[in-house]
Design a protein around this motif. Structure first.
Motif, PDB file in Angstrom:
ATOM      1  N   PHE A  17       0.701  29.775   5.327  1.00 14.44           N
ATOM      2  CA  PHE A  17       0.355  29.559   6.724  1.00 14.44           C
ATOM      3  C   PHE A  17       0.918  28.194   7.104  1.00 14.44           C
ATOM      4  O   PHE A  17       0.520  27.176   6.544  1.00 14.44           O
ATOM      5  N   SER A  18       1.877  28.194   8.002  1.00 17.83           N
ATOM      6  CA  SER A  18       2.606  26.967   8.298  1.00 17.83           C
ATOM      7  C   SER A  18       2.533  26.629   9.774  1.00 17.83           C
ATOM      8  O   SER A  18       2.563  27.511  10.629  1.00 17.83           O
ATOM      9  N   ASN A  19       2.416  25.346  10.047  1.00 19.10           N
ATOM     10  CA  ASN A  19       2.417  24.850  11.418  1.00 19.10           C
ATOM     11  C   ASN A  19       3.396  23.691  11.509  1.00 19.10           C
ATOM     12  O   ASN A  19       3.271  22.723  10.779  1.00 19.10           O
ATOM     13  N   SER A  20       4.364  23.812  12.388  1.00 14.49           N
ATOM     14  CA  SER A  20       5.309  22.713  12.555  1.00 14.49           C
ATOM     15  C   SER A  20       5.518  22.443  14.027  1.00 14.49           C
ATOM     16  O   SER A  20       5.451  23.346  14.856  1.00 14.49           O
ATOM     17  N   PHE A  21       5.748  21.199  14.329  1.00 13.00           N
ATOM     18  CA  PHE A  21       5.892  20.766  15.714  1.00 13.00           C
ATOM     19  C   PHE A  21       6.996  19.729  15.772  1.00 13.00           C
ATOM     20  O   PHE A  21       6.995  18.757  15.019  1.00 13.00           O
TER      21      PHE A  21
END
Lengths: 329, 263
Positions: free
Chosen positions: B124-128
């Motif tokens: 589960f990845s979150n990038s901004f």
């Protein structure tokens, strides 16, 4: 294995640091095409002003070749952009600059020194963009040079300025040298003269598939501070952008009247992009319609009392200001 | 405030779950990582030019490894006020005046029974990535939250070192980009009134290859310096392309040094 790893690391570092300080060469035809397409795709001026942008491509594209100097290429680009006749259109290169308004043969109809020396009394400067003063016969005067600045700060300054002039029998708001800024600031100032909520104008942003959903702007009565005496708004060819939207609002309010010349002709908001060679340009991306659906882009907001700019100022008289004073009770 | 405290409690509980459950065969690691990250970005929505440069990321990670599974939580940042931030430039001398990246990833991998050097699981990845161009009103961003499949291969080199290769293929994601070339008044009204949470509604849910594609690869070399301390060198590749509202293509090439304490 270690050599290959070293090469990979060097490549990654090269990628990361970017190119050396000299700029990459570019294809002028590709840069021209990209600019032309971007204006068509993202700019509101083409539709707003009824310009046949594709036919202009046929005129200017053949002039572009890779042997042009940078100055020659700039001239061709500038000539094409000037066809829009939009004061929001600017072009910046490392060595040249284009401001469209410098090429529109507009005449400024205000002389600040004449105002200060001949007419204004008790001058105050509550902000760099605002001059507050008194005129003979208990008339207030407020010059707004732009609508730039932090919203809450300017809202308070506008209210304080109006409070200072609250006991005058009439007010003159001078926008003849106003180069725009935040529409919200223009709205805050107009709200001080608005007796009840009214539709001010609608805006539509240019998007890839045409224009997006219209957004309605309203003027609302300011319960904290308001001015109910007659107001004359002075406009001219150097009333630009948010200043023009103020003029649209003035036309909706029965206690406001516009004297002077037609405004600059560009009411929508502006944005910037860059070309394939790094040159930067700006253009209008928004279409503005008054409550009757009229689009003043390319035309400007007409005054209620017209005084041509070239007949507005003498060495000793500001005829626009004097006309405004005569209209007040 | 209570949300932050709850998150911290949950994190501590996860981290000490072997104690809570009576398990004692897990190896916990907590570490920091820093290094260099090359970045390439071409966002047609904002500019016809492609931009490249690098940043100095800093991050931390928590890892829990047992005979049967691996869990990893990583947070990595390239922020102007944290690191020595260099402008990302185009080949024509223009540059991003401000930019920042944030990545938070959680992976769960199950080792294969008969071949523990292979592990399969999910991430589960979150990038901004947010950036400001140095001309009037130029700005853009990508927020990508995805669930993906992850495969890891790990091989011992000797008793003190191993090498691992991990590939993550995103499957389903929430993508958030500027709604169009300009931020219209309705969008700005929502942003000023409701903040970041209010504008999340402009995001889109997408499967891989549906207006979007991405992949992530990491190769890591581990050294066991002592019973407690490990050192790692990681080289990675992260690529994504999003095709709305106009195409953006982005490549990150991190080279990280990871220093961890095991207990």
């Amino acid at each position: 294995m270690s050599i290959r790893l070293s090469i990979l690391v060097v490549y990654i570092l090269f990628l990361g640091t970017g190119c050396d300080e000299s700029f990459q060469t570019y294809n002028k035809a590709a840069a021209f095409d990209d600019l032309h397409q971007s204006i068509r795709q993202y700019g509101a001026s083409v539709e707003s002003r009824g310009i046949n942008w594709d036919s202009l491509y046929q005129v200017y594209a053949p002039l572009v070749n890779e042997d042009l100097t940078e100055r020659e290429f700039f001239s061709i680009i500038a000539d094409m952009l000037l066809e829009l006749r939009d004061p929001h259109v600017w072009l910046f290169t490392p060595s040249d600059t284009l401001f469209t308004i410098d090429h529109l043969s507009y005449v400024k109809n205000v002389n600040p020194d004449l105002l200060i020396n001949q007419y204004l009394q008790d001058i105050q400067r509550p902000h760099s963009s605002i001059l507050s003063a008194l005129l003979p016969n208990n008339i207030g005067y407020l010059a707004i040079y732009d609508f730039k600045g932090e919203r809450d700060l300017l809202k308070g300054i506008y209210q304080d300025a109006i409070e200072r002039l609250q006991d005058t029998k009439g007010l003159i708001i001078d926008l003849r040298d106003n180069d725009g800024g935040s529409v919200y600031n223009a709205q805050h100032l107009l709200n001080l003269f608005t007796p009840e909520r009214i539709l001010w104008h609608t805006t539509e942003n240019k998007v890839q598939a045409g224009f997006d959903t219209p957004f309605e702007w309203y003027l609302n009565h300011n319960a904290e501070m308001s001015y109910s005496q007659p107001v004359i708004v002075l406009c001219g060819r150097f009333t630009i952008s948010a200043g023009e939207r103020f003029a649209i609002g003035a036309r909706q309010l029965t206690n406001l009247q516009i004297v002077g010349d037609t405004t600059a002709n560009t009411q929508g908001s502006v944005m910037g992009r860059e070309m394939l060679n790094g040159w930067k340009y700006t253009f209008t991306f928004e279409r503005v319609l008054d409550p009757d659906g009229i689009n003043y882009a390319g035309l400007g907001i007409p005054p209620d009392v017209y005084i041509p700019s070239h007949q507005s100022i003498t060495s000793t008289q500001d005829l626009v200001l004097e006309k405004a004073i005569s209209l007040l009770p | 405030m209570w949300r932050k405290r709850l998150s911290l409690i949950l994190l501590i509980c996860w981290f000490n779950s072997n104690l809570l459950l009576g398990q004692s065969d897990a190896i916990f690691s907590i570490g920091i990582e820093m290094g260099y990250e090359g970045i390439y970005n071409k966002d047609v929505l904002s500019s016809p030019l492609d931009y490249h440069g690098f940043g100095l990321p800093i991050g931390f990670f928590l890892k829990k490894e047992k005979d049967t599974q691996i869990q990893e939580l990583e947070a990595k940042f390239i922020l102007p006020f944290l690191t020595n931030n260099y402008p990302i430039k185009s080949g024509q001398g223009t540059q991003l005046s401000n930019w920042a990246t944030v990545q938070i990833n959680y992976s769960f991998l199950a080792k294969l029974n008969n071949a523990p050097q292979h592990a399969l699981g999910g991430t589960f990845s979150n990038s901004f990535f947010i950036r400001e161009y140095d001309f009037l009103d130029g700005g853009s961003w990508e927020l990508i939250s995805f669930l993906g499949m992850t495969y890891q291969w790990q091989q011992n080199i000797n008793s003190n070192s191993n090498i691992s290769l991990r590939v993550t293929l995103p499957v389903f994601s929430f993508l958030h980009r500027p709604p169009d070339i300009t931020l219209d008044e309705a969008f700005l009204d929502v942003f000023f009134d409701q903040g970041v949470g209010g504008i999340l509604k402009y995001g889109k849910w997408r499967w891989q290859l549906q207006d979007w594609k991405a992949i992530k690869v990491q190769a890591t070399y581990h050294w066991q310096l002592s019973e407690r301390w490990t050192l790692g060198c990681q080289v990675g590749l992260q690529y994504y392309q999003i095709d709305f509202p106009q195409q953006v293509e982005n490549l990150n090439l991190p080279i990280l040094c990871q220093f961890a304490y095991q207990f």
